[in-house]
Design a protein around this motif. Sequence first.
Motif, mmCIF file in Angstrom:
data_model
loop_
_atom_site.group_PDB
_atom_site.id
_atom_site.type_symbol
_atom_site.label_atom_id
_atom_site.label_comp_id
_atom_site.label_asym_id
_atom_site.label_seq_id
_atom_site.Cartn_x
_atom_site.Cartn_y
_atom_site.Cartn_z
ATOM 1 N N ILE A 22 26.922 41.862 48.466
ATOM 2 C CA ILE A 22 25.613 41.401 47.987
ATOM 3 C C ILE A 22 25.725 40.911 46.554
ATOM 4 N N LEU A 23 26.437 41.662 45.722
ATOM 5 C CA LEU A 23 26.596 41.255 44.327
ATOM 6 C C LEU A 23 27.339 39.927 44.218
ATOM 7 N N PHE A 24 28.422 39.767 44.977
ATOM 8 C CA PHE A 24 29.162 38.494 44.960
ATOM 9 C C PHE A 24 28.258 37.336 45.357
ATOM 10 N N TYR A 25 27.518 37.504 46.453
ATOM 11 C CA TYR A 25 26.694 36.414 46.962
ATOM 12 C C TYR A 25 25.511 36.083 46.065
ATOM 13 N N THR A 26 25.170 36.982 45.139
ATOM 14 C CA THR A 26 24.082 36.678 44.210
ATOM 15 C C THR A 26 24.598 36.195 42.867
ATOM 16 N N GLY A 27 25.917 35.980 42.764
ATOM 17 C CA GLY A 27 26.483 35.359 41.588
ATOM 18 C C GLY A 27 26.901 36.307 40.479
ATOM 19 N N ILE A 28 26.995 37.583 40.766
ATOM 20 C CA ILE A 28 27.429 38.547 39.764
ATOM 21 C C ILE A 28 28.933 38.376 39.543
ATOM 22 N N SER A 29 29.368 38.529 38.299
ATOM 23 C CA SER A 29 30.774 38.290 37.962
ATOM 24 C C SER A 29 31.699 39.325 38.595
ATOM 25 N N VAL A 30 32.908 38.880 38.891
ATOM 26 C CA VAL A 30 33.912 39.756 39.486
ATOM 27 C C VAL A 30 34.270 40.885 38.520
ATOM 28 N N GLN A 31 34.236 40.608 37.244
ATOM 29 C CA GLN A 31 34.526 41.646 36.240
ATOM 30 C C GLN A 31 33.525 42.797 36.361
ATOM 31 N N TYR A 32 32.250 42.465 36.423
ATOM 32 C CA TYR A 32 31.208 43.488 36.527
ATOM 33 C C TYR A 32 31.323 44.253 37.840
ATOM 34 N N GLU A 35 34.200 46.712 37.697
ATOM 35 C CA GLU A 35 33.838 47.899 36.918
ATOM 36 C C GLU A 35 32.888 48.797 37.693
ATOM 37 N N ARG A 36 31.908 48.184 38.334
ATOM 38 C CA ARG A 36 30.901 48.947 39.081
ATOM 39 C C ARG A 36 31.524 49.725 40.237
ATOM 40 N N LEU A 37 32.534 49.132 40.876
ATOM 41 C CA LEU A 37 33.199 49.801 41.996
ATOM 42 C C LEU A 37 34.236 50.817 41.529
ATOM 43 N N GLY A 38 34.536 50.801 40.235
ATOM 44 C CA GLY A 38 35.506 51.748 39.704
ATOM 45 C C GLY A 38 36.950 51.363 39.953
ATOM 46 N N HIS A 39 37.191 50.073 40.171
ATOM 47 C CA HIS A 39 38.554 49.618 40.384
ATOM 48 C C HIS A 39 39.326 49.663 39.065
ATOM 49 N N ALA A 40 40.610 49.889 39.158
ATOM 50 C CA ALA A 40 41.455 49.981 37.965
ATOM 51 C C ALA A 40 41.501 48.656 37.205
ATOM 52 N N VAL A 42 40.572 44.037 37.685
ATOM 53 C CA VAL A 42 39.934 42.957 38.439
ATOM 54 C C VAL A 42 40.818 42.496 39.591
ATOM 55 N N ASP A 43 42.124 42.565 39.414
ATOM 56 C CA ASP A 43 43.046 42.132 40.472
ATOM 57 C C ASP A 43 42.820 42.918 41.759
ATOM 58 N N THR A 44 42.516 44.188 41.634
ATOM 59 C CA THR A 44 42.235 45.010 42.820
ATOM 60 C C THR A 44 41.012 44.468 43.547
ATOM 61 N N THR A 45 39.974 44.178 42.798
ATOM 62 C CA THR A 45 38.734 43.650 43.392
ATOM 63 C C THR A 45 38.994 42.303 44.055
ATOM 64 N N ILE A 46 39.720 41.445 43.372
ATOM 65 C CA ILE A 46 40.022 40.119 43.921
ATOM 66 C C ILE A 46 40.834 40.253 45.209
ATOM 67 N N ARG A 47 41.796 41.143 45.223
ATOM 68 C CA ARG A 47 42.630 41.331 46.419
ATOM 69 C C ARG A 47 41.786 41.817 47.604
ATOM 70 N N ILE A 48 40.890 42.758 47.349
ATOM 71 C CA ILE A 48 40.070 43.328 48.426
ATOM 72 C C ILE A 48 39.041 42.323 48.944
ATOM 73 N N TYR A 49 38.476 41.528 48.034
ATOM 74 C CA TYR A 49 37.381 40.630 48.398
ATOM 75 C C TYR A 49 37.793 39.165 48.394
ATOM 76 N N THR A 50 39.069 38.890 48.612
ATOM 77 C CA THR A 50 39.571 37.518 48.623
ATOM 78 C C THR A 50 38.779 36.633 49.576
#
Length: 71
Positions: A22-32, A35-40, A42-50
Amino acid sequence: MLLDLLIEEISIHGLPHSHASILFYTGISVQYISERLGHADVDTTIRIYTHLIKELREEDENNTVNILVAL
């Protein structure tokens, strides 16, 4: 009640994924989101949500072309 609304149940493990989507589709930054998901990082987030990031990039490309064509 869920059947009446035709809403699929989301497991407790699926909630963070749905939240991030939902956050991605509403234009929220990957950085935020990262952080919100508690990933170590941004690369982790990008890999999971590629898959979502690629889909949003395609949408950005289409929007850019539409803007340039309208000029």
